[in-house]
Design a protein around this motif. Structure first.
Motif, PDB file in Angstrom:
ATOM      1  N   GLN A 143       0.854  -1.186   0.000  1.00 33.02           N
ATOM      2  CA  GLN A 143       0.000   0.000   0.000  1.00 33.02           C
ATOM      3  C   GLN A 143       0.892   1.239   0.000  1.00 33.02           C
ATOM      4  O   GLN A 143       1.771   1.382   0.856  1.00 33.02           O
ATOM      5  CB  GLN A 143      -0.903   0.026   1.236  1.00 33.02           C
ATOM      6  CG  GLN A 143      -1.744   1.295   1.373  1.00 33.02           C
ATOM      7  CD  GLN A 143      -2.610   1.255   2.621  1.00 33.02           C
ATOM      8  OE1 GLN A 143      -3.407   0.349   2.800  1.00 33.02           O
ATOM      9  NE2 GLN A 143      -2.428   2.224   3.498  1.00 33.02           N
ATOM     10  N   PHE A 191       1.850  -6.003   3.589  1.00 37.84           N
ATOM     11  CA  PHE A 191       0.864  -6.777   4.351  1.00 37.84           C
ATOM     12  C   PHE A 191       0.893  -8.259   3.962  1.00 37.84           C
ATOM     13  O   PHE A 191       1.213  -8.607   2.825  1.00 37.84           O
ATOM     14  CB  PHE A 191      -0.550  -6.238   4.105  1.00 37.84           C
ATOM     15  CG  PHE A 191      -0.738  -4.800   4.508  1.00 37.84           C
ATOM     16  CD1 PHE A 191      -1.188  -4.481   5.779  1.00 37.84           C
ATOM     17  CD2 PHE A 191      -0.462  -3.767   3.617  1.00 37.84           C
ATOM     18  CE1 PHE A 191      -1.357  -3.160   6.162  1.00 37.84           C
ATOM     19  CE2 PHE A 191      -0.628  -2.433   3.985  1.00 37.84           C
ATOM     20  CZ  PHE A 191      -1.071  -2.139   5.265  1.00 37.84           C
ATOM     21  N   PRO A 196      -4.789  -8.531   6.836  1.00 31.25           N
ATOM     22  CA  PRO A 196      -4.667  -7.429   5.877  1.00 31.25           C
ATOM     23  C   PRO A 196      -4.694  -6.023   6.470  1.00 31.25           C
ATOM     24  O   PRO A 196      -4.372  -5.056   5.775  1.00 31.25           O
ATOM     25  CB  PRO A 196      -5.882  -7.648   4.960  1.00 31.25           C
ATOM     26  CG  PRO A 196      -6.882  -8.338   5.820  1.00 31.25           C
ATOM     27  CD  PRO A 196      -6.084  -9.232   6.727  1.00 31.25           C
ATOM     28  N   LYS A 197      -5.067  -5.871   7.731  1.00 35.81           N
ATOM     29  CA  LYS A 197      -5.178  -4.535   8.313  1.00 35.81           C
ATOM     30  C   LYS A 197      -4.004  -4.155   9.212  1.00 35.81           C
ATOM     31  O   LYS A 197      -3.998  -3.073   9.796  1.00 35.81           O
ATOM     32  CB  LYS A 197      -6.489  -4.417   9.098  1.00 35.81           C
ATOM     33  CG  LYS A 197      -7.722  -4.503   8.213  1.00 35.81           C
ATOM     34  CD  LYS A 197      -8.989  -4.256   8.990  1.00 35.81           C
ATOM     35  CE  LYS A 197     -10.221  -4.310   8.082  1.00 35.81           C
ATOM     36  NZ  LYS A 197     -11.474  -4.063   8.829  1.00 35.81           N
ATOM     37  N   GLU A 198      -3.014  -5.047   9.336  1.00 37.11           N
ATOM     38  CA  GLU A 198      -1.815  -4.751  10.117  1.00 37.11           C
ATOM     39  C   GLU A 198      -0.600  -5.027   9.257  1.00 37.11           C
ATOM     40  O   GLU A 198      -0.505  -6.084   8.636  1.00 37.11           O
ATOM     41  CB  GLU A 198      -1.769  -5.605  11.385  1.00 37.11           C
ATOM     42  CG  GLU A 198      -2.912  -5.331  12.356  1.00 37.11           C
ATOM     43  CD  GLU A 198      -2.806  -6.179  13.610  1.00 37.11           C
ATOM     44  OE1 GLU A 198      -1.758  -6.120  14.287  1.00 37.11           O
ATOM     45  OE2 GLU A 198      -3.766  -6.922  13.902  1.00 37.11           O
ATOM     46  N   ASN A 199       0.324  -4.073   9.208  1.00 36.57           N
ATOM     47  CA  ASN A 199       1.465  -4.267   8.329  1.00 36.57           C
ATOM     48  C   ASN A 199       2.369  -5.399   8.825  1.00 36.57           C
ATOM     49  O   ASN A 199       2.295  -5.808   9.987  1.00 36.57           O
ATOM     50  CB  ASN A 199       2.249  -2.962   8.110  1.00 36.57           C
ATOM     51  CG  ASN A 199       2.939  -2.450   9.359  1.00 36.57           C
ATOM     52  OD1 ASN A 199       3.649  -3.183  10.040  1.00 36.57           O
ATOM     53  ND2 ASN A 199       2.733  -1.177   9.669  1.00 36.57           N
TER      54      ASN A 199
END
Length: 221
Positions: A143, A191, A196-199
């Motif tokens: 991202q 990721f 998927p919401k925490e690197n």
């Protein structure tokens, strides 16, 4: 002449290193790779991936290394030429009637089973297996966030009046300056698809803490 206080500290350090479990040494090794990952994150992807794979392999080995630590502690006599699995550990403890060793392996099985089912722990076991047996593990997605800041300025006119209300001075506003655009470097995050919401770096920090807690609990036996 070497000061006596220095010699005492040196001897104490050597004793501590000798008494340190191999699982604790592996934790230090994993921390070394984690620190390197923190320095390379979003900067040097190739070197970050090298460190990531070393980190996963080292961290995953800790439960197995802990079996060897306690094989020696309880005097089970399982040699390095023999395969050391939880089943072999438990069978030898039963043969020797080592109750402390049986309590330990019961705890070990429960904790490792719990880690395998854990959201983060399952990532460790899966990614390590891929790294060892299939291919190099890489982040599943990237991202990139671009940020642009625009600084605007206002113009102000000034009018000065005397006590009678007569205008005595007026300053015209200066023309507004050109807006200043500040471009920040892009923010890059990597990721795993499983979380998927925490690197990746934050996930690895949590994995390290999980195994650190595991080793700390083991030392109570």
């Amino acid at each position: 002449m070497i000061p006596e206080s220095f010699l005492r500290k040196k001897v104490k350090l050597l004793i501590m290193q000798y008494l340190e479990m191999d699982a604790e040494k592996r934790l230090k090794e994993a921390l070394y790779h984690l620190r390197n990952m923190e320095q390379m994150y979003a900067i040097d992807q190739e070197r970050f991936i090298y460190e990531l794979n070393c980190f996963l392999i080292t961290l995953r080995s800790i439960p197995d290394v802990l079996l060897e630590d306690f094989n020696k502690k309880y005097g089970l006599g399982i040699s390095l030429d023999e395969e050391l699995t939880p089943q072999v550990f438990e069978r030898r403890a039963q043969e020797l009637n080592k109750k402390d060793a049986l309590c330990f392996i019961e705890w070990w099985n429960k904790r490792v089973g719990s880690m395998r089912k854990d959201r983060y722990g399952s990532v460790l076991f899966r990614k390590r297996n891929i790294s060892v047996h299939r291919r190099v593990v890489t982040p599943d997605s990237i991202q990139i966030t671009l940020t642009e800041t625009i600084h605007l300025t206002d113009s102000v006119s000034i009018k000065v009046y005397d006590e009678s209300g007569n205008l005595v001075r007026e300053e015209e506003p200066s023309p507004p300056t050109t807006p200043v655009v500040e471009n920040r470097p892009p923010e890059v995050d990597w990721f795993f698809k499983e979380i998927p919401k925490e690197n990746v770096l934050d996930v690895c920090r949590k994995l390290f803490q999980m195994l650190k807690d595991f080793v700390t609990e083991a030392k109570a036996f």
